[in-house]
Design a protein around this motif. Structure first.
Motif, PDB file in Angstrom:
ATOM      1  N   ARG A 234       0.969  -1.190   0.010  1.00  0.00           N
ATOM      2  CA  ARG A 234       0.088   0.054   0.095  1.00  0.00           C
ATOM      3  C   ARG A 234       1.039   1.313   0.219  1.00  0.00           C
ATOM      4  NH1 ARG A 234      -4.516   0.320   4.302  1.00  0.00           N
ATOM      5  NH2 ARG A 234      -2.677   0.501   5.767  1.00  0.00           N
TER       6      ARG A 234
ATOM      7  N   ALA B 133       1.597   4.949   1.064  1.00  0.00           N
ATOM      8  CA  ALA B 133       1.132   5.747   2.138  1.00  0.00           C
ATOM      9  C   ALA B 133       2.103   7.033   2.099  1.00  0.00           C
ATOM     10  CB  ALA B 133       0.952   5.041   3.284  1.00  0.00           C
TER      11      ALA B 133
ATOM     12  N   THR C 179      -7.535   6.325   6.022  1.00  0.00           N
ATOM     13  CA  THR C 179      -7.582   5.001   5.676  1.00  0.00           C
ATOM     14  C   THR C 179      -8.715   4.635   4.446  1.00  0.00           C
ATOM     15  OG1 THR C 179      -9.346   4.680   7.604  1.00  0.00           O
ATOM     16  CG2 THR C 179      -7.220   4.001   8.139  1.00  0.00           C
ATOM     17  N   GLU C 180      -8.942   3.728   4.065  1.00  0.00           N
ATOM     18  CA  GLU C 180      -9.638   3.386   2.742  1.00  0.00           C
ATOM     19  C   GLU C 180     -11.007   3.621   3.087  1.00  0.00           C
ATOM     20  OE1 GLU C 180     -10.426  -0.606  -0.413  1.00  0.00           O
ATOM     21  OE2 GLU C 180      -9.102  -0.535   1.354  1.00  0.00           O
ATOM     22  N   GLY C 181     -11.621   4.474   2.284  1.00  0.00           N
ATOM     23  CA  GLY C 181     -13.251   4.779   2.487  1.00  0.00           C
ATOM     24  C   GLY C 181     -13.199   6.356   3.070  1.00  0.00           C
TER      25      GLY C 181
ATOM     26  N   GLU D 122     -14.960   8.709   0.691  1.00  0.00           N
ATOM     27  CA  GLU D 122     -16.499   8.359   0.341  1.00  0.00           C
ATOM     28  C   GLU D 122     -17.106   8.748   1.721  1.00  0.00           C
ATOM     29  OE1 GLU D 122     -19.065   4.543  -0.742  1.00  0.00           O
ATOM     30  OE2 GLU D 122     -16.819   3.928  -0.404  1.00  0.00           O
TER      31      GLU D 122
ATOM     32  N   LEU E 148      -3.252   6.986   3.544  1.00  0.00           N
ATOM     33  CA  LEU E 148      -3.009   6.425   2.167  1.00  0.00           C
ATOM     34  C   LEU E 148      -2.994   7.773   1.227  1.00  0.00           C
ATOM     35  CD1 LEU E 148      -5.726   3.576   2.244  1.00  0.00           C
ATOM     36  CD2 LEU E 148      -3.222   3.389   2.397  1.00  0.00           C
TER      37      LEU E 148
ATOM     38  N   ASP F  30      -3.739   7.803  -1.974  1.00  0.00           N
ATOM     39  CA  ASP F  30      -4.947   8.152  -2.711  1.00  0.00           C
ATOM     40  C   ASP F  30      -6.290   8.887  -2.076  1.00  0.00           C
ATOM     41  OD1 ASP F  30      -3.752   6.935  -4.709  1.00  0.00           O
ATOM     42  OD2 ASP F  30      -4.684   4.683  -4.488  1.00  0.00           O
ATOM     43  N   GLU F  31      -6.423   8.287  -0.703  1.00  0.00           N
ATOM     44  CA  GLU F  31      -7.233   8.931   0.277  1.00  0.00           C
ATOM     45  C   GLU F  31      -6.935  10.582   0.284  1.00  0.00           C
ATOM     46  OE1 GLU F  31     -10.085   7.490   1.181  1.00  0.00           O
ATOM     47  OE2 GLU F  31      -9.835   5.651   0.281  1.00  0.00           O
TER      48      GLU F  31
ATOM     49  N   GLU G 113       5.917   2.804   0.549  1.00  0.00           N
ATOM     50  CA  GLU G 113       5.207   1.816   0.324  1.00  0.00           C
ATOM     51  C   GLU G 113       5.452   0.717   1.325  1.00  0.00           C
ATOM     52  OE1 GLU G 113       4.658  -0.032  -3.689  1.00  0.00           O
ATOM     53  OE2 GLU G 113       3.836   1.716  -4.542  1.00  0.00           O
TER      54      GLU G 113
END
Length: 437
Positions: free
Chosen positions: A6, A8, A83-85, A88, A111, A113-114, A164
């Protein structure tokens, strides 16, 4: 991205910003011997545009992400690891509340991407970003997308190269081109970006607020009275409120030990203000006023020798030729309670204060509270302190004259100086004694 890894950008920064930053510093660096001050960084090294670097300590497990709507629906409070989500969840909250104007960011990163996705949401909605305490690593990718990007003067933003993690948790550096492009697109100066992305993943670059503005990372510096308090964004339980208050005003633990229940009404007032949207500056001021009153009340029955010792401690602090002397004098004009609850008490002063408080509380006669009642009656009058003039010199002379007398005469002369009545505007609000609904 390699399978099983991942990408990060995550770090842990030691900061002390108002009440929340002080607690975070204690959590991340528990057990370490350190020199701290209000909103100060611990053991920094390095300087220049790159700011300060420090090795990242082995931090405890990161706090879970928390995204909540603030008072009046104008602020979103985001705290914890990205963290993931996370993006969203933020999108759902923003869709449900179109009145949001600002997002408070308090995060150790997470992360990439987040962080980038949260930044895209911030840019799309035209939100103002605000860092009251700390925003590290991937969090900065979200911060720089704000329409305005505001920080407290002593807030800390931490930068380092991405990494990573593989399937066994090992960290290794990766190409930083995506992060470089994101910072440059947000208008951050190229030399700052170059400096930030040369920092090893186990270090942090922590520039001061002025450097952040000059580099285009932040657009402005605000004070703690500007926006609703974010101190409890990562948890507003009664126990955490209590821990924050005791960390910010450590001598309250001595008062609580001798007079259980002292902290409860202060904590209730503080928690209620957090829920109502009280600015952090007002919250800190209120907590210190109530703490000062509690300390003064505890000292009301101190024996003459203890009061003489307290007066000498205050006089020594006022005589020290350092930049903090003016603040000591300002506190001394409000009385012993204000001196013992002010920021930046050193270890010697803390130890002396605890000893004096323990002595006063231990010697208080249960059948005679006349001295304590006299102090409370004096506080209710709102009369002016008895020291003429406004300068520190007059106050030092008054303390010195009182302490030139033998004990117990010195204690009698010190009482009006140690327990002056505060102006009406400094008295705690009436709501301080009421539990929140």
């Amino acid at each position: 991205m390699a399978a099983g890894s991942r990408r990060a950008v995550r770090g842990a920064v030691c900061v002390t910003v108002g009440l929340a930053g002080a607690l975070m510093a204690g959590l991340l660096f528990s057990g370490q011997d350190r020199q701290t001050g209000p909103r100060g960084i611990v053991d920094p090294v390095g300087s220049g545009l790159a700011g300060r670097t420090e090795s990242r300590p082995l931090a405890p497990e990161a706090a879970p992400i928390r995204i909540v709507l603030g008072p009046e629906g104008r602020d979103v409070r985001l705290s914890g690891e990205l963290t993931e989500g996370a993006a969203e969840r933020l999108a759902g909250l923003l869709d449900a509340h179109r009145t949001v104007e600002r997002i408070h960011l308090t995060s150790e990163g997470g992360l990439v991407d987040e962080g980038a996705a949260i930044g895209a949401l911030i840019a799309e909605r035209g939100l103002v970003t605000y860092v009251p305490d700390y925003c590290v690593s991937a969090c900065t990718l979200a911060f720089v997308r704000g329409r305005e990007r505001l920080v407290l003067a002593d807030a800390r933003l931490g930068f380092h190269a991405p990494y990573e993690t593989d399937s066994v948790g090992s960290e290794f550096a990766v190409d930083s081109a995506p992060e470089r492009a994101a910072y440059l697109a947000a208008g951050v100066r190229a030399d700052f970006v170059d400096a930030a992305l040369t920092i090893r993943p186990d270090d942090l670059m922590i520039p001061d607020a002025d450097t952040l503005v000059k580099a285009g990372v932040a657009t402005g510096i605000v004070d703690a009275y500007r926006f609703p308090d974010s101190t409890l964004d990562d948890g507003d339980t009664p126990e955490r409120v209590r821990r924050v208050i005791l960390h910010d005003v450590p001598l309250l633990d001595a008062v609580e030990a001798g007079a259980p229940g002292t902290v409860a009404p202060i904590a209730a007032w503080y928690l209620d203000g957090y829920h109502r949207g009280r600015p952090e500056g007002e919250a800190v001021d209120g907590v210190r006023r109530m703490a000062a009153h509690a300390v003064a009340r505890s000292l009301a029955d101190a024996d003459p020798a203890a009061l003489d010792e307290l007066g000498r401690m205050i006089l020594r602090a006022m005589q020290r030729p350092n930049p903090d002397r003016a603040r000591v004098c300002a506190a001394a004009r409000e009385g012993a309670g204000a001196v013992l609850t002010r920021p930046r008490l050193d270890r010697t002063q803390l130890a002396a204060g605890r000893a004096i408080l323990a002595r006063a509380l231990g010697l208080r006669p249960a059948e005679d509270s006349s001295k304590r009642a006299a102090v409370e009656a004096l506080a209710a009058t709102g009369s002016a302190p008895p020291v003429p003039g406004r300068g520190c010199s007059a106050l030092r002379k008054a303390f010195a004259a009182a302490l030139a007398r033998p004990v117990p005469e010195s204690a009698q002369a010190l009482r009006p100086l140690l327990f002056p009545a505060p102006p009406a505007r400094l008295r705690p609000p009436l709501e301080a004694s009421a539990l929140p609904p």
